[in-house]
Write a protein that holds these residues in place. Structure first.
Motif, PDB file in Angstrom:
ATOM      1  N   ILE A 152     -15.808   5.875 -10.255  1.00  0.00           N
ATOM      2  CA  ILE A 152     -16.520   6.539 -11.352  1.00  0.00           C
ATOM      3  C   ILE A 152     -16.006   5.930 -12.646  1.00  0.00           C
ATOM      4  CG2 ILE A 152     -16.987   8.732 -12.496  1.00  0.00           C
ATOM      5  CD1 ILE A 152     -16.482  10.107  -9.812  1.00  0.00           C
ATOM      6  N   GLY A 153     -16.847   5.103 -13.257  1.00  0.00           N
ATOM      7  CA  GLY A 153     -16.407   4.373 -14.435  1.00  0.00           C
ATOM      8  C   GLY A 153     -15.328   3.377 -14.071  1.00  0.00           C
ATOM      9  N   ARG A 154     -14.144   3.556 -14.646  1.00  0.00           N
ATOM     10  CA  ARG A 154     -13.025   2.656 -14.350  1.00  0.00           C
ATOM     11  C   ARG A 154     -11.954   3.310 -13.482  1.00  0.00           C
ATOM     12  NH1 ARG A 154     -11.351  -0.936 -19.573  1.00  0.00           N
ATOM     13  NH2 ARG A 154     -13.397  -1.774 -20.103  1.00  0.00           N
ATOM     14  N   ARG A 155     -12.289   4.414 -12.854  1.00  0.00           N
ATOM     15  CA  ARG A 155     -11.267   5.083 -12.055  1.00  0.00           C
ATOM     16  C   ARG A 155     -11.804   5.433 -10.674  1.00  0.00           C
ATOM     17  NH1 ARG A 155     -12.156  10.624 -12.184  1.00  0.00           N
ATOM     18  NH2 ARG A 155     -13.771  11.275 -13.670  1.00  0.00           N
ATOM     19  N   VAL A 156     -10.868   5.716  -9.803  1.00  0.00           N
ATOM     20  CA  VAL A 156     -11.190   6.037  -8.411  1.00  0.00           C
ATOM     21  C   VAL A 156     -10.931   7.507  -8.153  1.00  0.00           C
ATOM     22  CG1 VAL A 156     -10.429   5.696  -6.024  1.00  0.00           C
ATOM     23  CG2 VAL A 156     -10.771   3.719  -7.527  1.00  0.00           C
ATOM     24  N   GLU A 157     -11.876   8.162  -7.483  1.00  0.00           N
ATOM     25  CA  GLU A 157     -11.661   9.505  -6.972  1.00  0.00           C
ATOM     26  C   GLU A 157     -11.593   9.426  -5.455  1.00  0.00           C
ATOM     27  OE1 GLU A 157     -14.454  12.388  -8.317  1.00  0.00           O
ATOM     28  OE2 GLU A 157     -13.723  12.342 -10.399  1.00  0.00           O
ATOM     29  N   MET A 158     -10.567  10.059  -4.885  1.00  0.00           N
ATOM     30  CA  MET A 158     -10.318   9.969  -3.441  1.00  0.00           C
ATOM     31  C   MET A 158     -10.424  11.350  -2.803  1.00  0.00           C
ATOM     32  SD  MET A 158      -9.206   6.743  -2.542  1.00  0.00           S
ATOM     33  CE  MET A 158      -7.849   6.840  -1.400  1.00  0.00           C
ATOM     34  N   PRO A 159     -11.630  11.764  -2.387  1.00  0.00           N
ATOM     35  CA  PRO A 159     -11.768  13.087  -1.779  1.00  0.00           C
ATOM     36  C   PRO A 159     -11.301  13.159  -0.330  1.00  0.00           C
ATOM     37  CG  PRO A 159     -13.891  11.981  -1.832  1.00  0.00           C
ATOM     38  CD  PRO A 159     -12.920  11.080  -2.559  1.00  0.00           C
ATOM     39  N   ALA A 160     -11.125  12.000   0.319  1.00  0.00           N
ATOM     40  CA  ALA A 160     -10.762  11.993   1.735  1.00  0.00           C
ATOM     41  C   ALA A 160      -9.367  11.396   1.932  1.00  0.00           C
ATOM     42  CB  ALA A 160     -11.791  11.201   2.533  1.00  0.00           C
ATOM     43  N   VAL A 161      -8.767  11.728   3.054  1.00  0.00           N
ATOM     44  CA  VAL A 161      -7.463  11.178   3.420  1.00  0.00           C
ATOM     45  C   VAL A 161      -7.691   9.885   4.199  1.00  0.00           C
ATOM     46  CG1 VAL A 161      -5.355  11.583   4.734  1.00  0.00           C
ATOM     47  CG2 VAL A 161      -6.448  13.473   3.514  1.00  0.00           C
ATOM     48  N   PRO A 162      -7.013   8.787   3.848  1.00  0.00           N
ATOM     49  CA  PRO A 162      -7.209   7.528   4.568  1.00  0.00           C
ATOM     50  C   PRO A 162      -6.770   7.650   6.025  1.00  0.00           C
ATOM     51  CG  PRO A 162      -6.026   7.170   2.496  1.00  0.00           C
ATOM     52  CD  PRO A 162      -6.077   8.646   2.724  1.00  0.00           C
ATOM     53  N   PRO A 163      -7.300   6.804   6.889  1.00  0.00           N
ATOM     54  CA  PRO A 163      -6.806   6.793   8.271  1.00  0.00           C
ATOM     55  C   PRO A 163      -5.338   6.389   8.293  1.00  0.00           C
ATOM     56  CG  PRO A 163      -8.237   4.907   7.853  1.00  0.00           C
ATOM     57  CD  PRO A 163      -8.338   5.787   6.662  1.00  0.00           C
ATOM     58  N   SER A 164      -4.651   6.764   9.366  1.00  0.00           N
ATOM     59  CA  SER A 164      -3.238   6.405   9.484  1.00  0.00           C
ATOM     60  C   SER A 164      -3.089   4.891   9.515  1.00  0.00           C
ATOM     61  CB  SER A 164      -2.632   7.036  10.740  1.00  0.00           C
ATOM     62  OG  SER A 164      -3.328   6.600  11.894  1.00  0.00           O
ATOM     63  N   ARG A 165      -1.980   4.397   8.971  1.00  0.00           N
ATOM     64  CA  ARG A 165      -1.760   2.964   8.907  1.00  0.00           C
ATOM     65  C   ARG A 165      -1.451   2.406  10.293  1.00  0.00           C
ATOM     66  NH1 ARG A 165      -4.049   0.388   6.467  1.00  0.00           N
ATOM     67  NH2 ARG A 165      -2.567  -1.333   6.374  1.00  0.00           N
ATOM     68  N   PRO A 166      -1.969   1.224  10.599  1.00  0.00           N
ATOM     69  CA  PRO A 166      -1.653   0.577  11.865  1.00  0.00           C
ATOM     70  C   PRO A 166      -0.219   0.070  11.854  1.00  0.00           C
ATOM     71  CG  PRO A 166      -2.904  -0.916  10.473  1.00  0.00           C
ATOM     72  CD  PRO A 166      -2.866   0.407   9.760  1.00  0.00           C
ATOM     73  N   PRO A 167       0.330  -0.272  13.014  1.00  0.00           N
ATOM     74  CA  PRO A 167       1.680  -0.850  13.031  1.00  0.00           C
ATOM     75  C   PRO A 167       1.705  -2.172  12.274  1.00  0.00           C
ATOM     76  CG  PRO A 167       0.616  -1.096  15.173  1.00  0.00           C
ATOM     77  CD  PRO A 167      -0.258  -0.186  14.367  1.00  0.00           C
ATOM     78  N   ASP A 168       2.836  -2.465  11.643  1.00  0.00           N
ATOM     79  CA  ASP A 168       2.957  -3.742  10.954  1.00  0.00           C
ATOM     80  C   ASP A 168       2.826  -4.879  11.959  1.00  0.00           C
ATOM     81  OD1 ASP A 168       3.292  -2.483   8.565  1.00  0.00           O
ATOM     82  OD2 ASP A 168       5.440  -2.853   8.404  1.00  0.00           O
ATOM     83  N   PRO A 169       2.179  -5.978  11.554  1.00  0.00           N
ATOM     84  CA  PRO A 169       1.968  -7.093  12.490  1.00  0.00           C
ATOM     85  C   PRO A 169       3.271  -7.774  12.877  1.00  0.00           C
ATOM     86  CG  PRO A 169       1.360  -7.725  10.251  1.00  0.00           C
ATOM     87  CD  PRO A 169       1.651  -6.260  10.219  1.00  0.00           C
ATOM     88  N   GLU A 170       3.282  -8.305  14.097  1.00  0.00           N
ATOM     89  CA  GLU A 170       4.419  -9.073  14.593  1.00  0.00           C
ATOM     90  C   GLU A 170       3.932 -10.459  15.003  1.00  0.00           C
ATOM     91  OE1 GLU A 170       6.738  -7.148  17.609  1.00  0.00           O
ATOM     92  OE2 GLU A 170       6.143  -5.162  16.927  1.00  0.00           O
ATOM     93  N   GLY A 171       4.619 -11.500  14.568  1.00  0.00           N
ATOM     94  CA  GLY A 171       4.249 -12.849  14.969  1.00  0.00           C
ATOM     95  C   GLY A 171       2.915 -13.279  14.381  1.00  0.00           C
ATOM     96  N   GLU A 172       2.408 -14.386  14.889  1.00  0.00           N
ATOM     97  CA  GLU A 172       1.153 -14.949  14.412  1.00  0.00           C
ATOM     98  C   GLU A 172      -0.020 -14.462  15.253  1.00  0.00           C
ATOM     99  OE1 GLU A 172       0.280 -16.974  11.771  1.00  0.00           O
ATOM    100  OE2 GLU A 172       2.256 -16.318  11.121  1.00  0.00           O
ATOM    101  N   PRO A 173      -1.103 -14.027  14.615  1.00  0.00           N
ATOM    102  CA  PRO A 173      -2.280 -13.595  15.382  1.00  0.00           C
ATOM    103  C   PRO A 173      -2.842 -14.725  16.235  1.00  0.00           C
ATOM    104  CG  PRO A 173      -2.449 -12.943  13.082  1.00  0.00           C
ATOM    105  CD  PRO A 173      -1.298 -13.890  13.171  1.00  0.00           C
ATOM    106  N   GLU A 174      -3.531 -14.348  17.276  1.00  0.00           N
ATOM    107  CA  GLU A 174      -4.203 -15.293  18.174  1.00  0.00           C
ATOM    108  C   GLU A 174      -5.695 -15.292  17.842  1.00  0.00           C
ATOM    109  OE1 GLU A 174      -5.508 -17.895  20.322  1.00  0.00           O
ATOM    110  OE2 GLU A 174      -3.381 -17.553  20.806  1.00  0.00           O
ATOM    111  N   SER A 175      -6.212 -16.425  17.406  1.00  0.00           N
ATOM    112  CA  SER A 175      -7.607 -16.464  16.964  1.00  0.00           C
ATOM    113  C   SER A 175      -8.606 -16.574  18.104  1.00  0.00           C
ATOM    114  CB  SER A 175      -7.814 -17.626  15.988  1.00  0.00           C
ATOM    115  OG  SER A 175      -7.545 -18.862  16.612  1.00  0.00           O
ATOM    116  N   HIS A 176      -8.165 -17.003  19.285  1.00  0.00           N
ATOM    117  CA  HIS A 176      -9.113 -17.242  20.380  1.00  0.00           C
ATOM    118  C   HIS A 176      -9.189 -15.997  21.267  1.00  0.00           C
ATOM    119  CE1 HIS A 176     -10.996 -20.580  23.084  1.00  0.00           C
ATOM    120  NE2 HIS A 176     -11.743 -19.495  22.996  1.00  0.00           N
ATOM    121  N   VAL A 177     -10.008 -15.045  20.847  1.00  0.00           N
ATOM    122  CA  VAL A 177     -10.251 -13.821  21.605  1.00  0.00           C
ATOM    123  C   VAL A 177     -11.752 -13.681  21.805  1.00  0.00           C
ATOM    124  CG1 VAL A 177     -10.131 -11.305  21.540  1.00  0.00           C
ATOM    125  CG2 VAL A 177      -8.166 -12.658  20.800  1.00  0.00           C
ATOM    126  N   ALA A 178     -12.173 -13.454  23.032  1.00  0.00           N
ATOM    127  CA  ALA A 178     -13.601 -13.365  23.354  1.00  0.00           C
ATOM    128  C   ALA A 178     -14.069 -11.913  23.311  1.00  0.00           C
ATOM    129  CB  ALA A 178     -13.866 -13.947  24.743  1.00  0.00           C
TER     130      ALA A 178
END
Length: 323
Positions: free
Chosen positions: A183-209
């Motif tokens: 709204i204009g230059r500010r954010v209104e947050m009426p909802a609670v965000p989803p829980s945060r995922p676990p922090d990543p470990e290692g390098e992601p694998e790009s070849h997933v089908a």
């Protein structure tokens, strides 16, 4: 004043397609489409060479996610805005969310785009860009993770889906609420965000089908993608997470080979483990498959890419258990 990095990838938000005017605006050119006093931040622009959204490679998605993370953690930006085509914006948004780690707690990461070209009547791109910059500069989004900003609405990356290919109201978080509004230059947050995922470990694998299942499906389709180099497979099942019985022995074999098989559904499902389902609907879990915890198939693919950075099948199962 807050500092925001703009990563511009082209696509519809930057396209002009009128007669004799076919062109793609740079990030700096996009900034010129909004009033000079509209940005609520000092904006630094980086143009990123990228494929069209509908054909964006995992390598490009990972590059955007890593740059958004490093911009906040290493370069001290307060927020990041990524302009992106709408076809796979939810894919990149969730992958970015999964890789953000501590960056999500320090700044905002906002993806935006447009359904109408830059020179179309009532183009939605300039408004979406201005709102996204305002959102990225607002401390209210710290801790929320990556979000999609369109039509002044903020959608959590985990919940957002493109549901309409012909309307400027193309995105929805249903059955979840929208996370907030600009709204204009500010954010209104009426909802609670989803829980945060676990922090990543290692390098992601790009070849997933990602494979859509259907009754009496030939299991050779699973082994073919693994023979081609896939390090993990997501199956789009039906209902609560059902897959054809013709695939069960192959799922067991792939699990024994340390190739994780994750089962998502083409329906909305609850965020429960696959092996918590009754025997009649959780057969895949009995032969080693891992449940997607309610994620849509494309998001389950992004999650499996990140989870494979932690190791093989058992590590992936543990990682999904923390989603």
């Amino acid at each position: 004043m807050k500092r925001v990095l703009l990563l511009a990838t082209g696509d519809t938000i930057a396209h002009s397609s009128g007669p004799g005017r076919a062109a793609v605006a740079s990030g700096a050119g996009l900034l010129e489409t909004i009033p000079a006093d509209a940005p609520a931040a000092d904006v630094v622009v980086e143009d990123v060479m990228a494929e069209p959204s509908w054909d964006m490679s995992p390598a490009t998605m990972l590059r955007l996610a890593r740059r958004a993370r490093s911009a906040i953690l290493d370069d001290g930006f307060d927020g990041v805005v990524v302009t992106h085509g709408t076809d796979t914006m939810e894919d990149t948004a969730f992958l970015t969310d999964l890789l953000a780690g501590p960056a999500a707690r320090r700044g905002a990461i906002v993806l935006t785009g447009a359904m109408r070209a830059l020179d179309d009547l009532s183009s939605d791109g300039p408004r979406n860009l201005a709102s996204s910059i305002a959102a990225a500069a607002d401390p209210a989004l710290r801790g929320a993770g990556a979000v999609v900003c369109v039509n002044d609405e903020l959608h959590a990356a985990r919940w957002v889906t493109k549901v309409d290919a012909a309307s400027v109201s193309a995105f929805s978080s249903a059955p979840h609420p929208i996370l907030g509004r600009v709204i204009g230059r500010r954010v209104e947050m009426p909802a609670v965000p989803p829980s945060r995922p676990p922090d990543p470990e290692g390098e992601p694998e790009s070849h997933v089908a990602l494979i859509k299942t259907y009754p009496d499906m030939d299991p050779v389709l699973l082994t073919a993608v693994v023979d081609a180099g896939a390090r993990g497979v997501v199956l789009e099942g039906t209902g609560l997470g059902n897959v054809p019985v013709t695939l069960l022995s192959t799922i067991a074999e792939l699990s024994d080979w340390d190739i994780p098989v994750v089962v998502a559904s083409r329906c909305r499902t609850r965020e429960v483990p696959l092996d918590d389902l009754p025997l009649g609907t959780g057969l895949a879990a009995r032969v080693g498959a891992i449940g997607a915890r309610g994620l849509a198939p494309v998001k389950a693919r992004a999650a499996l890419m990140v989870a494979l950075g932690a190791g093989g099948r058992d590590a992936v199962r543990d990682w999904f258990g923390m989603l």
